[in-house]
Design a protein around this motif. Structure first.
Motif, short mmCIF file in Angstrom:
data_model
loop_
_atom_site.label_atom_id
_atom_site.label_comp_id
_atom_site.label_asym_id
_atom_site.label_seq_id
_atom_site.Cartn_x
_atom_site.Cartn_y
_atom_site.Cartn_z
N SER A 2 -8.00 -11.77 -13.78
CA SER A 2 -9.15 -11.09 -13.20
C SER A 2 -9.98 -12.10 -12.43
N ASP A 3 -10.14 -11.81 -11.15
CA ASP A 3 -10.91 -12.69 -10.28
C ASP A 3 -12.36 -12.25 -10.27
N PRO A 4 -13.22 -13.03 -9.67
CA PRO A 4 -14.62 -12.63 -9.55
C PRO A 4 -14.74 -11.27 -8.88
N GLY A 5 -15.67 -10.49 -9.34
CA GLY A 5 -15.87 -9.16 -8.79
C GLY A 5 -15.01 -8.12 -9.49
N GLY A 6 -14.26 -8.51 -10.51
CA GLY A 6 -13.46 -7.56 -11.27
C GLY A 6 -12.17 -7.14 -10.59
N VAL A 7 -11.68 -7.90 -9.61
CA VAL A 7 -10.44 -7.55 -8.92
C VAL A 7 -9.29 -8.31 -9.58
N ALA A 8 -8.27 -7.57 -9.98
CA ALA A 8 -7.10 -8.18 -10.59
C ALA A 8 -6.21 -8.71 -9.47
N GLY A 9 -6.26 -10.02 -9.25
CA GLY A 9 -5.56 -10.64 -8.13
C GLY A 9 -4.06 -10.42 -8.15
N ASP A 10 -3.43 -10.55 -9.32
CA ASP A 10 -1.98 -10.38 -9.40
C ASP A 10 -1.57 -8.96 -9.06
N GLN A 11 -2.32 -8.00 -9.58
CA GLN A 11 -2.00 -6.60 -9.31
C GLN A 11 -2.21 -6.28 -7.83
N LEU A 12 -3.31 -6.78 -7.27
CA LEU A 12 -3.61 -6.56 -5.86
C LEU A 12 -2.50 -7.16 -4.99
N ARG A 13 -2.08 -8.38 -5.32
CA ARG A 13 -1.02 -9.05 -4.57
C ARG A 13 0.27 -8.24 -4.64
N ALA A 14 0.58 -7.69 -5.81
CA ALA A 14 1.79 -6.87 -5.98
C ALA A 14 1.73 -5.63 -5.10
N PHE A 15 0.57 -4.98 -5.05
CA PHE A 15 0.42 -3.81 -4.17
C PHE A 15 0.63 -4.18 -2.71
N ILE A 16 0.01 -5.27 -2.29
CA ILE A 16 0.11 -5.72 -0.90
C ILE A 16 1.56 -6.04 -0.56
N GLU A 17 2.27 -6.73 -1.44
CA GLU A 17 3.65 -7.10 -1.18
C GLU A 17 4.55 -5.87 -1.13
N ARG A 18 4.30 -4.88 -1.99
CA ARG A 18 5.07 -3.63 -1.94
C ARG A 18 4.84 -2.91 -0.61
N ILE A 19 3.58 -2.86 -0.18
CA ILE A 19 3.26 -2.21 1.09
C ILE A 19 3.95 -2.93 2.23
N GLU A 20 3.93 -4.25 2.21
CA GLU A 20 4.58 -5.03 3.27
C GLU A 20 6.09 -4.76 3.32
N ARG A 21 6.73 -4.69 2.14
CA ARG A 21 8.17 -4.40 2.10
C ARG A 21 8.46 -3.01 2.65
#
Length: 88
Positions: A2-21
């Motif tokens: 969990s990064d500052p601001g309550g954003v789960a960085g690993d989960q966010l990164r996984a979403f972004i990578e799925r969208i990119e694929r």
């Protein structure tokens, strides 16, 4: 994680990578569709008409009928439609 601001960085990164694929897969499929249209054109087919047919096949019959009726109405209003033939 969990990064500052309550954003789960690993989960966010996984979403972004799925969208990119998926975006890359979409591009590959789009290129394949273009190739099929080019092949059809090379065989003498009118690509504009093929695209229209594909569009029409996606619609329900009642949707197509409604669009055709509205188109006919508009064409008549503009004087662009042929007058109905007299039946004898």
């Amino acid at each position: 994680m969990s990064d500052p601001g309550g954003v789960a960085g690993d989960q966010l990164r996984a979403f972004i990578e799925r969208i990119e694929r998926l975006e890359e897969e979409k591009k590959v499929i789009s290129d394949d569709i273009k190739d099929v249209y080019a092949e059809a054109k090379g065989n003498g087919y009118d690509v504009k008409i093929l695209r229209k047919i594909v569009s029409l096949r996606k619609k329900q019959p009642h949707e197509r009928e409604e669009e055709e009726a509205i188109l006919d109405l508009y064409l008549h209003a503009l004087g662009m439609a042929a007058a109905p033939e007299d039946s004898q």
